[in-house]
Design a protein around this motif. Structure first.
Motif, PDB file in Angstrom:
ATOM      1  N   HIS A 135       0.917  -1.121   0.285  1.00 44.61           N
ATOM      2  CA  HIS A 135      -0.372  -0.180  -0.085  1.00 44.61           C
ATOM      3  C   HIS A 135       1.103   1.463  -0.061  1.00 44.61           C
ATOM      4  N   ASN A 136       2.350   1.137   0.269  1.00 42.94           N
ATOM      5  CA  ASN A 136       2.515   2.452   0.919  1.00 42.94           C
ATOM      6  C   ASN A 136       4.057   2.532   0.203  1.00 42.94           C
ATOM      7  N   PRO A 137       5.027   3.292  -0.479  1.00 44.08           N
ATOM      8  CA  PRO A 137       6.064   2.784  -0.600  1.00 44.08           C
ATOM      9  C   PRO A 137       7.157   2.339   0.220  1.00 44.08           C
ATOM     10  N   SER A 138       7.065   2.731   1.111  1.00 46.10           N
ATOM     11  CA  SER A 138       8.492   2.051   2.109  1.00 46.10           C
ATOM     12  C   SER A 138       8.106   0.992   2.649  1.00 46.10           C
ATOM     13  N   ASP A 139       6.839   0.723   1.862  1.00 47.95           N
ATOM     14  CA  ASP A 139       7.111  -1.576   2.226  1.00 47.95           C
ATOM     15  C   ASP A 139       7.470  -2.156   0.547  1.00 47.95           C
ATOM     16  N   TRP A 140       8.014  -1.347  -0.659  1.00 48.50           N
ATOM     17  CA  TRP A 140       7.924  -2.107  -1.235  1.00 48.50           C
ATOM     18  C   TRP A 140       9.645  -3.233  -1.216  1.00 48.50           C
ATOM     19  N   PRO A 141       9.355  -3.827  -1.437  1.00 46.56           N
ATOM     20  CA  PRO A 141      10.478  -5.004  -0.943  1.00 46.56           C
ATOM     21  C   PRO A 141      12.080  -4.677  -2.117  1.00 46.56           C
ATOM     22  N   GLY A 142      13.302  -4.991  -1.429  1.00 41.99           N
ATOM     23  CA  GLY A 142      14.045  -4.723  -2.163  1.00 41.99           C
ATOM     24  C   GLY A 142      14.790  -5.455  -2.533  1.00 41.99           C
ATOM     25  N   GLY A 143      15.756  -5.929  -3.880  1.00 43.40           N
ATOM     26  CA  GLY A 143      16.316  -7.103  -4.718  1.00 43.40           C
ATOM     27  C   GLY A 143      15.674  -6.716  -5.611  1.00 43.40           C
ATOM     28  N   LYS A 144      16.200  -7.942  -6.474  1.00 41.38           N
ATOM     29  CA  LYS A 144      15.564  -8.463  -7.775  1.00 41.38           C
ATOM     30  C   LYS A 144      13.625  -8.643  -7.327  1.00 41.38           C
ATOM     31  N   LEU A 145      12.833  -8.570  -8.406  1.00 39.76           N
ATOM     32  CA  LEU A 145      11.482  -8.590  -8.656  1.00 39.76           C
ATOM     33  C   LEU A 145      11.383  -9.858  -9.658  1.00 39.76           C
TER      34      LEU A 145
END
Length: 618
Positions: free
Chosen positions: A406-416
């Motif tokens: 929901h929030n950009p701060s929860d975006w996972p790092g690394g490759k997707l």
């Protein structure tokens, strides 16, 4: 007059055959509230002395902006002077609904409490996309539709042309479309007579003797009396001092007061089948009353609750944070009270490094978000900061694990592995001359065209599938400016699609500021990075040392601006003499700046947050 009104309110358990429940559906600015004013005037429930414009819009924001935000119900007496029911006193129960797509949940709940709907269309503009959406909703509910053209007194009105357009859409003859003027009152009594004739009276499955079942379609919090619940009676009767149960929550209460709204609250001796009114149980806990719940007797009550309403899904998310952290508990309490009055609002707590504690709120659209913030600030006296709006993404990491963001701060790092974004089915109604510019705008926002249809010689309906993230910022403003304000827009959820999305971080002195992060399409990342760095360079005050403002995707910097350092004139006391003395002072200052840079922190003023996150500009 007053005695007549009070006597009317005392009449209880009106025979359902004499009741007509109806609502008014129309686009913003097509004259709903003005028509409602005339209906109130002709039915004589408001004295001439108390009458004012937009009588039912009782919020300051509604009156300032000239829009309806809350559906309002009001009970009116009417005795037809024409048609098959001449001379028979009838009870009209009118619900004035909002016109904007962001408040469509208000409309859907109002439709559940009615058997008929007045479809109101401006005779100078014709039917709009959002009106069409509400019309289809009313048709799905099997409501009797009464088509009406308003503002026939305007010089630009073309009733014949638009009567034909409406007739084609809903399948009636053009002469069946009524013509009124909400401003002058022309045609309003005839409209009410027609309403009594065409709208079916409410039916009760089990009758007045069955256990009571009443649908809660709205509620409001009163500081002195607690929760005031608005209900539509389906079966049975409710009276004061009765013990009742809310069937979904299972909570028991005693009815302290029961009555009708006409247009102020008036106590009655009870409510019977088909009637719309209010209950006061003295409950102060807002969680005990839910919109869509069924009220029944506490003993020997109904066993099957009413269907209620579909859960509404938020389209847009934004963080709301109090300027002062002391206001956090007050903000929580205010949101609970506001949610009672606005059932489409959802929220959950969240924390931000830059802004502290706050709530992640879900809204039906940008106007809904703006109005909610306005209401919290005015009605509950809070100072708030809201973060940039965002939508919900479904992210699949490289290891196959799935996460909803929901929030950009929860975006996972690394490759997707993949990212899925929500898409909407969008309907646009535009004059023919603006079709080209509208299509160009939709394509620039990654829209895919589904079809194009001519409603009349000069009005075109365009249908697109478009990512929701592209339209929540400034799409509507850009559409209005490209079509000189003539276009209208409506959208509804249409699932999700895979997209190449990235998270852009904004760094101050190499440290990310979470409030400014955004999830954007890779093609727009450079534009967003440049826009934010330039904006922040202007907004953040200069420090004693140079501050780099950078935009980055992961570890790759895509844009940079420098906030120049403030300089003290260390050479002012150095007049004449050797250059080495000046150089010595400058070197000393340089060393001090370097040391300050390593230990100094950049303070971002609240105004900079508000200005950088505001979406006012295109």
């Amino acid at each position: 007059m007053a005695a007549h009104i009070d006597n009317f309110a005392e009449v209880t358990f009106t025979d359902p055959a004499h009741i007509r429940n109806f609502c008014i559906i129309a686009h913003i600015d097509h004259g709903k509230s003005t028509l409602a004013d005339r209906i109130l005037q002709y039915s004589k429930v408001v004295s001439e002395r108390d009458m004012r414009e937009q009588f039912l819009d009782n919020m300051d924001i509604e009156r300032e902006r000239g829009i309806t935000i809350k559906a309002q119900n009001v009970r009116l007496p009417w005795t037809p002077t024409s048609g098959p029911f001449v001379g028979q006193q009838t009870v009209l129960q009118m619900i004035d609904t909002p016109g904007h797509v962001d408040f469509s949940y208000e409309v859907s709940r109002a439709l559940e409490a009615c058997e008929g709907a007045i479809l109101l269309v401006d005779a100078a503009q014709g039917i709009e996309a959002q009106t069409l959406a509400n019309l289809y909703m009313a048709m799905d509910n099997d409501l009797e539709i009464i088509p009406v053209l308003n503002k026939i007194d305007l010089p630009a009105a073309d009733p014949d042309k638009y009567a034909l357009e409406i007739a084609n859409i809903i399948g009636v003859e053009p002469e069946d479309v009524l013509r009124v003027s909400g401003k002058t009152g022309q045609g309003v009594p005839e409209l009410l007579d027609k309403l009594v004739e065409l709208v079916p009276p409410p039916t009760s499955e089990h009758g007045a003797d069955a256990p009571a079942r009443a649908l809660i379609f709205d509620s409001v919090y009163d500081t002195y009396r607690g929760v005031v619940t608005y209900v539509r009676m389906i079966d049975g009767t409710l009276r004061p001092n009765q013990q009742v149960t809310m069937m979904n929550t299972g909570v028991r209460h005693e009815i302290l007061e029961i009555g009708v709204v006409s247009p102020t609250m008036k106590k009655t001796a009870g409510l019977g089948p088909g009637e719309v009114g209010y209950l006061i149980t003295g409950v102060k806990d807002v969680r005990e009353t839910r919109v869509g719940d069924t009220v029944t007797w506490a003993s020997k009550g109904a066993t099957v609750p009413l269907a209620g309403f579909e859960e509404v899904k938020p389209m847009v998310y934004s963080g709301l944070f109090p300027v002062s952290q002391e206001d956090f508990p007050a903000l929580r309490e205010s949101l609970e009270k506001l949610q009672l009055n606005d059932a489409s609002l959802t929220w959950e707590p969240e924390t931000s490094v830059a802004l502290g504690f706050g709530f992640r709120c879900g809204f039906l659209g940008l106007l809904h978000m703006e109005i909610t913030r306005d209401r919290l600030e005015r009605e509950f006296d809070l100072d708030l900061i809201s973060t940039a709006p965002s939508v919900t993404y479904r992210v699949i990491a490289e290891d196959g694990s799935e996460q909803v963001v929901h929030n950009p701060s929860d975006w996972p790092g690394g490759k997707l592995q993949a990212v899925y974004e929500p898409v909407v089915n969008m309907t646009l109604l535009v004059p023919q001359e603006f079709v080209g510019t509208t299509m160009e705008l939709c394509q620039s926002k990654r829209g895919t065209m589904k079809n194009l249809e001519y409603l009349s010689e000069d009005r075109v309906e365009l249908r697109y599938i478009m990512p929701l993230g592209e339209i929540i910022f400034d799409f509507f403003d850009m559409l209005k400016s490209r079509t000189k304000g003539y276009a209208s827009l409506n959208y509804e959820e249409a699932g999700e699609q895979e997209a190449d999305l990235v998270k852009v971080d904004i760094l101050l002195q190499g440290e990310p500021v979470d409030a400014f992060s955004a999830i954007v399409h890779r093609d727009s990342a450079l534009w967003y990075g440049n826009k934010m760095t330039k904006k922040l360079k202007e907004l953040i005050p200069r420090q004693q040392f140079e501050v780099p403002v950078q935009a980055a995707i992961g570890s790759k910097i895509i844009a940079r601006e420098n906030i120049r350092a403030l300089r003290k004139d260390v050479l002012s006391k150095c007049y004449g003499g050797d250059i080495s003395r000046k150089r010595k002072l400058l070197e000393k200052q340089k060393a001090g700046k370097k040391r300050m840079k390593s230990i100094g922190s950049v303070t971002v003023p609240q105004e900079a947050f508000v200005a950088a996150l505001s979406t006012d500009e295109g």
